[in-house]
Design an enzyme around this catalytic site. Structure first.
Site, PDB file in Angstrom:
ATOM      1  CG  ASN A  10     -38.679 -10.492  16.335  1.00 32.19           C
ATOM      2  OD1 ASN A  10     -39.350 -11.412  15.870  1.00 32.19           O
ATOM      3  ND2 ASN A  10     -37.811  -9.808  15.617  1.00 32.19           N
ATOM      4  NE  ARG A 100     -40.909  -9.282  12.484  1.00 28.02           N
ATOM      5  CZ  ARG A 100     -39.826  -9.653  11.829  1.00 28.02           C
ATOM      6  NH1 ARG A 100     -38.758 -10.043  12.473  1.00 28.02           N
ATOM      7  NH2 ARG A 100     -39.821  -9.653  10.526  1.00 28.02           N
ATOM      8  CG  HIS A 188     -38.555  -8.025   5.690  1.00 24.89           C
ATOM      9  ND1 HIS A 188     -38.045  -8.611   4.548  1.00 24.89           N
ATOM     10  CD2 HIS A 188     -38.178  -8.827   6.717  1.00 24.89           C
ATOM     11  CE1 HIS A 188     -37.385  -9.714   4.871  1.00 24.89           C
ATOM     12  NE2 HIS A 188     -37.459  -9.868   6.176  1.00 24.89           N
ATOM     13  NE  ARG A 247     -36.953 -17.114   4.756  1.00 24.89           N
ATOM     14  CZ  ARG A 247     -37.350 -15.982   5.309  1.00 24.89           C
ATOM     15  NH1 ARG A 247     -38.379 -15.331   4.802  1.00 24.89           N
ATOM     16  NH2 ARG A 247     -36.741 -15.478   6.353  1.00 24.89           N
ATOM     17  CD  GLU A 389     -37.071  -5.991  11.363  1.00 23.96           C
ATOM     18  OE1 GLU A 389     -35.931  -6.328  11.750  1.00 23.96           O
ATOM     19  OE2 GLU A 389     -37.760  -6.678  10.611  1.00 23.96           O
TER      20      GLU A 389
END
Ligand code: AMP
Length: 404
Positions: A10, A100, A188, A247, A389
């Site tokens: 990732n 990923r 996500h 963000r 994940e």
């Protein structure tokens, strides 16, 4: 005799996270997914880098620091990992690598085996995710060059959302703009797919209409019907929706026009503002880290947390409308799993939907890191579930490379 292992990578903007799994033929149940062998990450790859790796049973495999003038960069971090893995893995040998990849565009709705043609497709999506797509693709390219025989798989953050109805994916823009690929994708998805895989074991009590809140450094919400995405808070980019670490989340596009037109900011300066200097960090002026804000008495920290929770509450209302009602709410990722004060405030904001928090169950889930946190008669159930994940990527990649 050696046994095959799958490595999951990732690659983020400044870090490389990795895990390795014993190859297993997956079954429907997430609990029977591939067994993790080790995990770790290299942080701040372009500065004072720090690598740490540990085995699945918590044994330290490596702790290493690089001074800033010897920063390994993404390429050096991956080369270091590839050299170290055989020592760490013992009887296992690396049989494949799964990545990923943030954006799969409109075409990739499932994991895919990588070759030069697929890589070219994914390269074409870089303009849609210029801050997130390139690192993952660079790692793929590096492995194709240094270990061409190694099987590589891409798993996409957008894929889970391809089930959304057309109306949920659309912006109110002319078709010539939509045809450029300007539509809501949602992100996500690997975290949401993992949570969706756990919902059947929680039924019938969780019902079919669920909102999952992935509250980490990046934050988003997803409305699921029967485990499939029907709407989400993130859109064309991973900037939309909830307030995040740095963000801004949802913003009137008129603000961007104003900053460029009236304040003389150029595109890169606005990009930096919205991605790096906004959110919890921007509002508080202190930190993007929820732990720091929770521990602070500064009113700006409390204002940032207040806005974070308020916007989640509004998004729950919007997604509940998209679902036509709500049966369950799931909290996951760093803040969702570990911040009891944020969960409590969000549950209070959702009380009007019939969600009644159970303080004792909530305290228990805070200790265990998962569990149901609402009263037995609560019309909407709330759950805490850990995010995984990387485990999900391993599950998808094993399903593709070693099907049952
Ligand atoms: P993630 O991106 O999923 O790793 O989540 C990172 C976020 O989780 C950061 O904002 C952390 O501050 C937050 N976090 C991690 N542990 C806790 C905790 N115990 N309490 C509050 N926030 C936490």
């Amino acid at each position: 005799m050696t046994s095959p292992a799958l490595v999951v990578l990732n690659a983020g903007s400044s870090s490389l996270k990795f895990s390795a799994y014993a190859v297993a033929t997956p079954t429907q149940s997430d609990a029977n997914g591939p067994q993790r062998l080790l995990t770790g990450q290299v942080d701040a790859v372009n500065g004072a880098a720090h690598a740490r790796a540990e085995s699945a049973d918590g044994r330290l495999l490596e702790e290493r620091h690089w001074p800033p003038d010897q920063a390994p960069g993404h390429e050096g971090a991956l080369a270091h990992l590839l050299a170290a893995l055989p020592h760490w893995l013992g009887e296992h040998t690396v049989a494949a690598v799964a990545h990923r990849v943030v954006h799969g565009g409109m075409h990739y709705s499932a994991p895919v085996r990588l070759d030069t043609a697929v890589l070219a497709d994914l390269d074409a999506l870089v303009p849609l995710a210029p801050l997130h797509q390139p690192q993952g693709l660079a790692a793929i390219r590096q492995l194709m060059a240094t270990a061409p025989a190694l099987a590589q798989v891409a798993c996409f953050d957008t894929a889970f959302h391809t089930t959304q109805p057309a109306v949920a994916q659309a912006y109110a823009l002319p078709p010539q703009i939509t045809d450029l690929g300007v539509r809501r994708y949602g992100f996500h998805g690997l975290s949401y797919a993992h949570i969706a895989s756990r919902l059947p074991s929680l039924r019938p009590s969780v019902g079919l209409r669920t909102i999952v809140l992935h509250l980490g450094n990046g934050a988003s919400a997803c409305a699921m019907r029967n485990g499939e995405s029907v709407a989400s808070s993130m859109g064309f980019t991973a900037l939309d929706g909830l307030v995040m670490g740095s963000r801004c989340g949802a913003l009137d596009p008129g603000v961007v026009l104003y900053l460029i037109d009236q304040q003389g900011m150029d595109v890169r300066a606005v990009e930096h503002l919205l991605y790096q200097q906004s959110g919890l960090l921007g509002v508080s002026g202190l930190s993007a880290d929820m732990r720091v804000l929770q521990a602070s008495n500064d009113p700006r920290a409390q204002a940032a947390i207040g806005l974070f929770v308020y916007r989640i509450g509004r998004e729950i209302g919007s997604l509940a409308a998209a679902l036509g009602g709500l049966d369950s709410l799931v909290f996951t990722a760093g803040i969702g799993q570990h911040s009891a004060p944020v969960r409590q405030a969000v549950c209070e904001a959702a009380a009007w939907l019939g969600l009644a928090l159970d303080p004792e169950a909530h305290a228990e889930a805070a200790v265990r890191g998962e569990g149901c946190i609402t009263r037995p008669g609560s019309r909407v159930q709330a759950w805490v579930l850990p995010a995984d994940e990387e485990g999900w990527i391993a599950f998808e990649a094993c399903g593709l490379l070693w099907p049952a």
